[in-house]
Write a protein that holds these residues in place. Structure first.
Motif, mmCIF file in Angstrom:
data_model
loop_
_atom_site.group_PDB
_atom_site.id
_atom_site.type_symbol
_atom_site.label_atom_id
_atom_site.label_comp_id
_atom_site.label_asym_id
_atom_site.label_seq_id
_atom_site.Cartn_x
_atom_site.Cartn_y
_atom_site.Cartn_z
ATOM 1 N N LEU A 313 -31.240 24.829 -44.554
ATOM 2 C CA LEU A 313 -32.317 24.348 -43.991
ATOM 3 C C LEU A 313 -32.757 25.189 -42.365
ATOM 4 O O LEU A 313 -33.641 24.665 -42.109
ATOM 5 C CB LEU A 313 -31.597 22.748 -42.923
ATOM 6 C CG LEU A 313 -31.497 21.644 -44.291
ATOM 7 C CD1 LEU A 313 -30.597 20.508 -43.497
ATOM 8 C CD2 LEU A 313 -32.552 21.298 -44.644
ATOM 9 N N VAL A 314 -31.972 26.024 -42.518
ATOM 10 C CA VAL A 314 -32.535 26.902 -41.302
ATOM 11 C C VAL A 314 -33.924 27.173 -41.234
ATOM 12 O O VAL A 314 -34.543 27.263 -39.990
ATOM 13 C CB VAL A 314 -31.594 28.128 -41.209
ATOM 14 C CG1 VAL A 314 -32.304 29.426 -40.297
ATOM 15 C CG2 VAL A 314 -30.449 28.291 -40.400
ATOM 16 N N PRO A 315 -34.577 27.474 -42.360
ATOM 17 C CA PRO A 315 -36.129 27.749 -42.255
ATOM 18 C C PRO A 315 -36.771 26.654 -41.433
ATOM 19 O O PRO A 315 -38.203 26.958 -41.112
ATOM 20 C CB PRO A 315 -36.525 28.082 -43.568
ATOM 21 C CG PRO A 315 -35.395 28.579 -44.277
ATOM 22 C CD PRO A 315 -34.159 27.594 -43.697
ATOM 23 N N HIS A 316 -36.292 25.414 -41.563
ATOM 24 C CA HIS A 316 -37.071 24.372 -40.947
ATOM 25 C C HIS A 316 -36.530 23.890 -39.630
ATOM 26 O O HIS A 316 -37.001 22.863 -38.996
ATOM 27 C CB HIS A 316 -36.736 23.199 -42.057
ATOM 28 C CG HIS A 316 -37.412 23.565 -43.177
ATOM 29 N ND1 HIS A 316 -38.566 23.336 -43.789
ATOM 30 C CD2 HIS A 316 -36.828 24.252 -44.424
ATOM 31 C CE1 HIS A 316 -38.794 23.811 -44.943
ATOM 32 N NE2 HIS A 316 -37.505 24.331 -45.485
ATOM 33 N N LEU A 317 -35.355 24.511 -39.141
ATOM 34 C CA LEU A 317 -34.542 23.794 -37.816
ATOM 35 C C LEU A 317 -35.222 24.313 -36.692
ATOM 36 O O LEU A 317 -35.437 25.298 -36.549
ATOM 37 C CB LEU A 317 -33.207 24.259 -38.116
ATOM 38 C CG LEU A 317 -32.346 23.641 -38.984
ATOM 39 C CD1 LEU A 317 -30.650 24.031 -38.754
ATOM 40 C CD2 LEU A 317 -32.259 21.895 -38.948
ATOM 41 N N VAL A 318 -35.277 23.425 -35.887
ATOM 42 C CA VAL A 318 -35.732 23.555 -34.405
ATOM 43 C C VAL A 318 -34.715 22.908 -33.442
ATOM 44 O O VAL A 318 -34.786 22.831 -32.351
ATOM 45 C CB VAL A 318 -37.135 23.182 -34.073
ATOM 46 C CG1 VAL A 318 -38.160 24.072 -34.761
ATOM 47 C CG2 VAL A 318 -37.233 21.643 -34.471
ATOM 48 N N GLY A 319 -33.553 22.521 -33.970
ATOM 49 C CA GLY A 319 -32.593 22.066 -33.179
ATOM 50 C C GLY A 319 -31.229 21.497 -33.983
ATOM 51 O O GLY A 319 -31.375 21.132 -35.240
ATOM 52 N N ALA A 320 -30.124 21.349 -33.403
ATOM 53 C CA ALA A 320 -29.110 20.797 -34.084
ATOM 54 C C ALA A 320 -28.283 20.313 -32.797
ATOM 55 O O ALA A 320 -27.570 21.185 -31.904
ATOM 56 C CB ALA A 320 -28.156 21.714 -35.026
ATOM 57 N N LEU A 321 -27.937 18.833 -32.885
ATOM 58 C CA LEU A 321 -26.979 18.336 -31.810
ATOM 59 C C LEU A 321 -25.715 18.272 -32.321
ATOM 60 O O LEU A 321 -25.328 18.045 -33.579
ATOM 61 C CB LEU A 321 -27.537 16.818 -31.357
ATOM 62 C CG LEU A 321 -28.764 16.855 -30.726
ATOM 63 C CD1 LEU A 321 -29.983 17.489 -31.105
ATOM 64 C CD2 LEU A 321 -28.977 15.211 -30.068
ATOM 65 N N PRO A 322 -24.671 18.265 -31.268
ATOM 66 C CA PRO A 322 -23.174 18.312 -31.788
ATOM 67 C C PRO A 322 -23.156 16.680 -31.864
ATOM 68 O O PRO A 322 -23.482 15.880 -31.134
ATOM 69 C CB PRO A 322 -22.707 18.863 -30.480
ATOM 70 C CG PRO A 322 -23.562 18.736 -29.317
ATOM 71 C CD PRO A 322 -24.914 18.760 -29.911
ATOM 72 N N ALA A 323 -22.099 16.342 -32.594
ATOM 73 C CA ALA A 323 -21.517 15.007 -32.913
ATOM 74 C C ALA A 323 -20.820 14.634 -31.756
ATOM 75 O O ALA A 323 -20.258 15.592 -30.949
ATOM 76 C CB ALA A 323 -20.669 14.940 -33.925
ATOM 77 N N GLY A 324 -21.262 13.472 -31.090
ATOM 78 C CA GLY A 324 -20.496 13.169 -29.675
ATOM 79 C C GLY A 324 -21.639 13.370 -28.672
ATOM 80 O O GLY A 324 -21.323 12.774 -27.459
#
Ligand SMILES: Nc1ncnc2c1ncn2[C@@H]1O[C@H](COP(=O)(O)OP(=O)(O)OP(=O)(O)O)[C@@H](O)[C@H]1O
Ligand SMILES: C[C@H](N)[C@H](N)CCCCCC(=O)O
Ligand SMILES: [Mg+2]
Length: 360
Positions: A313-324
């Motif tokens: 998914l990296v080519p599409h990613l603009v963010g990733a939130l931590p669980a919690g």
């Protein structure tokens, strides 16, 4: 808007090597923004605006297109091909395609490798936030984008056109966003008691369904007064939201094409997300809606599948939130949010390799 079918691209092979550590700990939860880094070499986990598939083996995750190994820039996998069409009246400023590597891309792959206009640009104006499903973290991701944009000095509004399930006693999405991010404006346009799709919830309650053009007018009115208007859908992209004047049902995808703006797709990190994300991106691509992906909840202890999905998914990613993230103290949430988002979304995350290493 284009009606062309998505372009085919090449098959891919995945080569996956989880990070060498005694068990990952997920994204940093209560730290400040991630440090900025400068890439010195092609990096499969380096966040960039180009949206090209990684091509160089990585100690973390390597995704190597079978026929293009060694080429610096290749098209993303078919199932998650880069959205290439552009809306008629974009709310996002166009971005210049990257020079250099792009010019080396073979002509037959340029169609799928073409960066969307959101690339290497900040998402301003009206930005819709959809998900691959309900309960994927749209509200928390919306709050994080709002917090990061506010910290960057933007005037931010968040709109929830149709809030269903208000009789469940759960906080509404507007309440969650207000608590976590405190944007200048938060509006819910219609509320319905039952936890259903908005059109179904309106019908069972005998309430007037959402009118597409009332929603469009309300969003545009806020866009006059704010730099960024985040609009959160209900469930996934094609959930029936309400009715048009003709009596036909409309979906969040219709809102995107009517407004001519870009969309953030919030996705799960675990097994099943590749299919759901590809379906959502393909539906947006066919409608000419530029889209990028944010992972709603990166687990504290990621497993092989999470690293594999990250690589894909990296080519599409603009963010990733931590669980919690949703349970954080609002002050911590606001300080942390820029570290979960790339500069396109007012964050400081600009290298997925660094992010992945810091996550462990
Ligand atoms: N990063 C996160 N940290 C903590 N909790 C989360 C996170 N992401 C999601 N959740 C939790 O998962 C649930 C779903 O998240 P959220 O409400 O954001 O989903 P949604 O995609 O907005 O769903 P809906 O379609 O109902 O609007 C909520 O209970 C929320 O608290
Ligand atoms: C109630 C829930 N949390 C959402 N607000 C609405 C989700 C609708 C999903 C409809 C569907 O895809 O079947
Ligand atoms: Mg929500």
């Amino acid at each position: 808007m284009t009606t062309d079918p998505p372009q085919a691209s090449r098959p891919t092979h995945l080569s996956l090597v989880p990070p060498h550590r005694g068990g990952g700990h997920g994204l940093p939860v209560a730290t400040g923004p991630a440090r900025r880094t400068v890439a010195t070499a092609p990096d499969p986990l380096q966040a960039h605006g180009g949206g090209h598939a990684p091509a160089v083996p990585s100690p973390v995750v390597s995704v190597t297109p079978a026929e293009t190994a060694g080429e610096p820039e290749a098209s993303p996998p078919t199932s998650l091909a880069e959205p290439s069409a552009e809306p008629a009246e974009p709310a996002i400023e166009p971005a210049e395609p990257e020079a250099g590597p792009e010019a080396e891309t073979p002509a037959e792959t340029r169609e799928t490798a073409r960066p969307s206009r959101a690339d290497s640009d900040e998402w301003r104006g009206i930005v819709l936030v959809t998900g691959t499903d309900t309960e994927v973290g749209k509200t928390i991701a919306t709050a994080a984008i709002a917090a990061a944009a506010q910290a960057a000095g933007l005037r931010v509004a968040v709109i929830k056109p149709g809030q269903t399930g208000i009789d469940t006693g759960m906080p509404t999405d507007a309440e969650v966003v207000t608590r976590l991010a405190g944007p200048e404006t938060v509006r819910t346009l219609a509320e319905f008691p039952e936890p259903l799709a908005p059109l179904a919830a309106a019908k069972v309650a005998g309430l007037p369904p959402l009118d597409l053009f009332d929603v469009v007018d309300a969003i545009r009115a806020e866009a006059e007064k704010h730099d960024l208007v985040l609009v959160e859908g209900a469930g996934g992209l094609l959930v029936p939201m309400g009715v048009r004047p003709s009596g036909e049902a409309w979906t969040f995808a219709d809102l995107g094409t009517t407004l001519g703006c870009g969309m953030i797709v919030v996705a799960r990190a675990g097994l099943g997300t590749l299919n759901h994300t590809a379906l959502t991106l393909e539906a947006l691509n066919r409608r000419g809606v530029p889209a990028r992906v944010v992972l709603g909840a990166w687990p504290a202890e990621p497993e092989l599948v999470h690293w594999a999905n990250l690589g894909e998914l990296v080519p599409h990613l603009v963010g990733a939130l931590p669980a919690g993230a949703g349970s954080m103290d609002p002050g911590v949430f606001r300080r942390s949010a820029p570290g979960w988002l790339t500069p396109a979304l007012y964050g400081v995350l600009d290298n997925w390799r660094v992010w992945a290493e810091e996550a462990g």
